[in-house]
Design an enzyme around this catalytic site. Structure first.
Site, PDB file in Angstrom:
ATOM      1  N   SER A  27       0.813  -1.044   0.082  1.00  0.00           N
ATOM      2  CA  SER A  27       0.164  -0.022  -0.045  1.00  0.00           C
ATOM      3  C   SER A  27       0.766   1.145   0.002  1.00  0.00           C
ATOM      4  CB  SER A  27      -0.888   0.009   1.146  1.00  0.00           C
ATOM      5  OG  SER A  27      -1.795   1.271   1.291  1.00  0.00           O
ATOM      6  N   HIS A 107       5.519   4.865  10.098  1.00  0.00           N
ATOM      7  CA  HIS A 107       4.762   4.699  11.209  1.00  0.00           C
ATOM      8  C   HIS A 107       5.753   4.730  12.343  1.00  0.00           C
ATOM      9  CE1 HIS A 107       1.815   4.042  13.945  1.00  0.00           C
ATOM     10  NE2 HIS A 107       1.840   2.601  13.960  1.00  0.00           N
TER      11      HIS A 107
END
Length: 349
Positions: A27, A107
């Protein structure tokens, strides 16, 4: 006020002539790699042997190497595999992460909670785009960008922030704006949002309201339209103009109910539970539970996934979506397995 960076704040020399290894081509990985390449950077994709993403990356024109080999000559390594694979992927690239190089994540989870422990002699930064990868890519091709968060965890070079900003420009984020934050703030707010409202809260609120109507004798199809389908219409209004624009757009009756009934649903007990959820995130309790679950084969995740896919709200939704041919067909296979890619082959959200 938050510190926000734009294209004008970027040092164009920070990544000039550098090689970037994008580890993962899911993704986020595919969008980062393609945007960086279109911005003029030398990009190599690192994937594990047997990765399902390898053929796609090669079709997209990238040189694909084994994870460790991709990192060998890279100046910056972007670790874009799923959170639960970071420890193994980092172990593969770590021998090549020597002084003067940069590790980048999208992240903060793995670094903040100690799953990944980078060498103290390298820069460690984060650029976290606030959109799914496919949307990030679409917007970039339109000449625009999606906002992102920037944080610096380690800065032995003294230029880590310049490097991160150049990377952010390469993926298009400085076109929209990049907000300065910390690793702790990013992961703690991200997880809180996912659990309390974006996934956990919304899902349970829709199911509970749907079931309340069904149990009271109302048709499931009517309950679905009111408690699930119309959620998108409301959220779109909020997305475009905030809560005030949504309230302006709905009826006075709906607005009055917003003010008077909303606090009865989200009451003091719910607010206290939100605080407990945040404490579990901040002290690492949730991180430990999730990693233990995944490394044990994710039995609870898989069982609950199969159960939820058979919930009445899902059965009714499948039927009603057939009445709306304009919707994209996005049904998932029943009882789908855990998203377990080979190490270093997936992508962050």
């Amino acid at each position: 006020m938050a510190t926000i960076y734009y294209d004008k704040d970027v040092d164009p020399k920070a990544l000039r002539g550098k090689t970037i290894a994008v580890i993962g081509y899911g993704s986020q990985g595919h969008a980062h790699a393609q945007n960086l390449r279109d911005s003029g950077y030398d990009v190599v994709v690192g994937l594990a042997a047997g990765s399902r993403s390898r053929a796609k990356a090669e079709r997209d024109g990238f040189t694909v190497r084994e994870t460790a080999d991709a990192a060998r000559d890279a100046d910056l390594v972007a670790l874009l595999v799923p959170d639960q694979h970071h420890r193994e992927a980092h172990a593969a690239v770590a021998p090549h992460m020597t002084k003067g190089r940069t590790l980048l994540v999208a992240h903060a989870f793995s670094v903040h909670f100690g799953e990944v422990k980078p060498s103290a002699e390298i820069d460690v930064v984060m650029i976290a785009p606030k959109a799914p990868g496919h949307r990030m890519r679409e917007v970039f091709k339109e000449g625009k960008g999606v906002p992102a968060l920037l944080a610096v965890h380690q800065n032995p070079s003294g230029t880590a922030e310049h490097t991160a900003l150049a990377y952010a420009q390469g993926v298009g984020a400085t076109r929209a704006g990049v907000i300065k934050t910390t690793f702790a703030e990013e992961v703690e707010t991200d997880w809180f949002g996912e659990q309390v409202i974006l996934c956990g809260g919304i899902s349970e609120l829709m199911k509970a309201s749907f079931q309340t109507l069904v149990d009271a004798g109302y048709q499931p199809e009517v309950a679905y339209f009111e408690c699930v389908n119309e959620m998108k219409l409301i959220v779109d209004l909020i997305y475009e103009g905030g809560l005030s624009y949504m309230r302006y757009s709905v009826s006075d009756t709906a607005e009055y109910g917003d003010y008077t009934v909303g606090p009865r649903i989200i009451d003091s007990r719910v607010r206290e539970e939100m605080k407990r959820v945040l404490r579990d995130i901040k002290d690492g309790t949730h991180a430990k539970k999730w990693i233990a679950e995944y490394r044990n084969g994710a039995p609870n995740l898989l069982a609950r996934r199969a159960q939820e896919q058979q919930h009445l709200i899902e059965q009714v939704g499948r039927r009603l979506r057939e009445m709306m041919p304009w919707l994209p067909k996005r049904e998932v296979p029943q009882a789908t397995p855990a998203k377990r890619e080979p190490v270093a082959a997936g992508a962050a959200k």
